[in-house]
Scaffold this motif. Sequence first.
Motif, PDB file in Angstrom:
ATOM      1  N   LEU A 190       1.027  -1.246  -0.011  1.00 47.24           N
ATOM      2  CA  LEU A 190       0.093  -0.122  -0.099  1.00 47.24           C
ATOM      3  C   LEU A 190       0.987   1.242  -0.014  1.00 47.24           C
ATOM      4  O   LEU A 190       1.772   1.487   0.839  1.00 47.24           O
ATOM      5  N   TYR A 191       0.698   2.067  -0.977  1.00 47.49           N
ATOM      6  CA  TYR A 191       1.710   3.000  -1.140  1.00 47.49           C
ATOM      7  C   TYR A 191       0.569   4.326  -1.735  1.00 47.49           C
ATOM      8  O   TYR A 191       0.452   4.708  -2.828  1.00 47.49           O
ATOM      9  N   PRO A 192      -0.019   4.891  -0.582  1.00 47.29           N
ATOM     10  CA  PRO A 192      -0.905   5.904  -0.803  1.00 47.29           C
ATOM     11  C   PRO A 192      -0.258   7.458  -1.061  1.00 47.29           C
ATOM     12  O   PRO A 192       0.960   7.307  -0.798  1.00 47.29           O
ATOM     13  N   SER A 193      -0.982   8.269  -1.672  1.00 46.68           N
ATOM     14  CA  SER A 193      -0.271   9.803  -1.549  1.00 46.68           C
ATOM     15  C   SER A 193      -0.590  10.529  -0.329  1.00 46.68           C
ATOM     16  O   SER A 193      -1.465  10.037   0.580  1.00 46.68           O
ATOM     17  N   THR A 194      -0.128  11.717   0.051  1.00 49.24           N
ATOM     18  CA  THR A 194      -0.521  12.623   1.043  1.00 49.24           C
ATOM     19  C   THR A 194      -2.060  12.785   1.200  1.00 49.24           C
ATOM     20  O   THR A 194      -2.609  13.227   2.151  1.00 49.24           O
ATOM     21  N   THR A 195      -2.704  12.999  -0.079  1.00 52.88           N
ATOM     22  CA  THR A 195      -3.900  13.142  -0.068  1.00 52.88           C
ATOM     23  C   THR A 195      -5.114  12.230  -0.223  1.00 52.88           C
ATOM     24  O   THR A 195      -6.309  12.410   0.013  1.00 52.88           O
ATOM     25  N   ASN A 196      -4.519  10.853  -0.598  1.00 47.95           N
ATOM     26  CA  ASN A 196      -5.765   9.995  -0.520  1.00 47.95           C
ATOM     27  C   ASN A 196      -5.652   8.809   0.354  1.00 47.95           C
ATOM     28  O   ASN A 196      -6.328   7.810   0.493  1.00 47.95           O
ATOM     29  N   TYR A 197      -4.705   9.167   1.291  1.00 49.17           N
ATOM     30  CA  TYR A 197      -4.366   7.772   2.049  1.00 49.17           C
ATOM     31  C   TYR A 197      -5.669   7.307   3.283  1.00 49.17           C
ATOM     32  O   TYR A 197      -6.090   6.304   3.390  1.00 49.17           O
ATOM     33  N   THR A 198      -6.353   8.540   3.347  1.00 44.50           N
ATOM     34  CA  THR A 198      -7.622   8.110   4.305  1.00 44.50           C
ATOM     35  C   THR A 198      -8.513   7.056   3.564  1.00 44.50           C
ATOM     36  O   THR A 198      -9.069   6.288   4.121  1.00 44.50           O
ATOM     37  N   THR A 199      -8.947   7.520   2.324  1.00 49.53           N
ATOM     38  CA  THR A 199      -9.565   6.624   1.281  1.00 49.53           C
ATOM     39  C   THR A 199      -9.040   5.387   1.011  1.00 49.53           C
ATOM     40  O   THR A 199      -9.789   4.376   1.252  1.00 49.53           O
ATOM     41  N   LEU A 200      -7.857   5.193   0.743  1.00 57.30           N
ATOM     42  CA  LEU A 200      -7.172   3.889   0.285  1.00 57.30           C
ATOM     43  C   LEU A 200      -7.067   3.012   1.724  1.00 57.30           C
ATOM     44  O   LEU A 200      -7.082   1.941   1.606  1.00 57.30           O
ATOM     45  N   ASP A 201      -6.590   3.684   2.759  1.00 58.07           N
ATOM     46  CA  ASP A 201      -6.631   2.778   3.980  1.00 58.07           C
ATOM     47  C   ASP A 201      -7.894   2.430   4.404  1.00 58.07           C
ATOM     48  O   ASP A 201      -8.008   1.145   4.730  1.00 58.07           O
ATOM     49  N   THR A 202      -8.847   2.917   4.226  1.00 51.11           N
ATOM     50  CA  THR A 202     -10.438   2.171   4.494  1.00 51.11           C
ATOM     51  C   THR A 202     -10.658   1.360   3.559  1.00 51.11           C
ATOM     52  O   THR A 202     -11.447   0.302   3.801  1.00 51.11           O
TER      53      THR A 202
END
Length: 347
Positions: free
Chosen positions: A248-260
């Motif tokens: 899992l390598y999200p960006s600083t702007t989408n991590y909350t969405t991808l974490d969920t």
Amino acid sequence: MKKVLLASVALGLLLSSCSKKSGNDVHTNPPVYKAPVVAAGFAKGADISWVTQMESSGVKFYDKSGAQKDLFALLKSLGFTSIRLRAWVNPSDGWCNTADVVAKAKRAQNAGMKIMIDFHYSDSWADPGKQPKPAAWTGLDFATLVTTLHDYTVATMNTLKTNGITPDWAQVGNEVDDGMLWEDGRASAHMANFAALVEAGYQAVKSVSSTTKVIVHVSNGFDNDLFRYLFDGLKNNGAHWDIIGMSLYPSTTNYTTLDTQCQSNINDMVARYGTPVMLCEIGMQANQPGISRDFLTDIITKVNAISNNNGLGVFYWEPEAYNWQGYGLGAFDNTGKPTIALDAFSN
């Protein structure tokens, strides 16, 4: 004069009162960060496969006070409990070959860390965009390829065993979104072949160490369709695994969405296949340590919250990389010290 003095005192009291009511008191301290509390045995890990190559180039590592430290001891002091090491078959420069893996595994064990071996089944990088066969394996027919993968895995595990090392986990393949050892093991074209290769790796690991848990590792942990497709294919073709691994390598702007989304996918994997899940690779921009810490806090909390302890751990990929090969997703600053991002592993 007395009236002026009294007026000044009254004005001062009024301003002080207003300042406190408005929350602008300059003496207010920021909240103290608290790392997520995790279950006993939850793996707080790091892949530091570059470490010996970095050290050979003169790279050094420092604690937050600036004192030079051995990287393994430094990570242990930061709360890490586990180390992941990639294994390449015959790399041209020698790094990550079996001897190098053993050397790093010894250091990890001496530091009191658990160990994961990440078999790429390649001479160099294997990932979703490329799964090249080792040069020595390219001319083999498929049956011989399966046997060769099995025997190489057994030999590596036995070499580790001879050196007193029993890995806690072993990945058979790295980010195998479309299989491995292309073209024979490309999942989209030859799912049965891919399953046979996974099964060969699984049986090889277990033949040396029945306690080592075998992981099948896929990228984009938020992509439920990908995971269902691949693990349904493996299951339907008779392959076995103990743990589902994710990146899992999200960006600083989408991590909350991808974490969920990742948490939802983990829950589905546990329910669908009855096996636990581990995040084998995560990372975020090194130059955004505060946001990275927020991301790590969130994902560690979510993985740890999976029911019945089926979220087994989280591994940061190459956090020690600084000023190194242009990699920007580490978690050390440009002076070789860990950033606040790694505070998320501190409990």
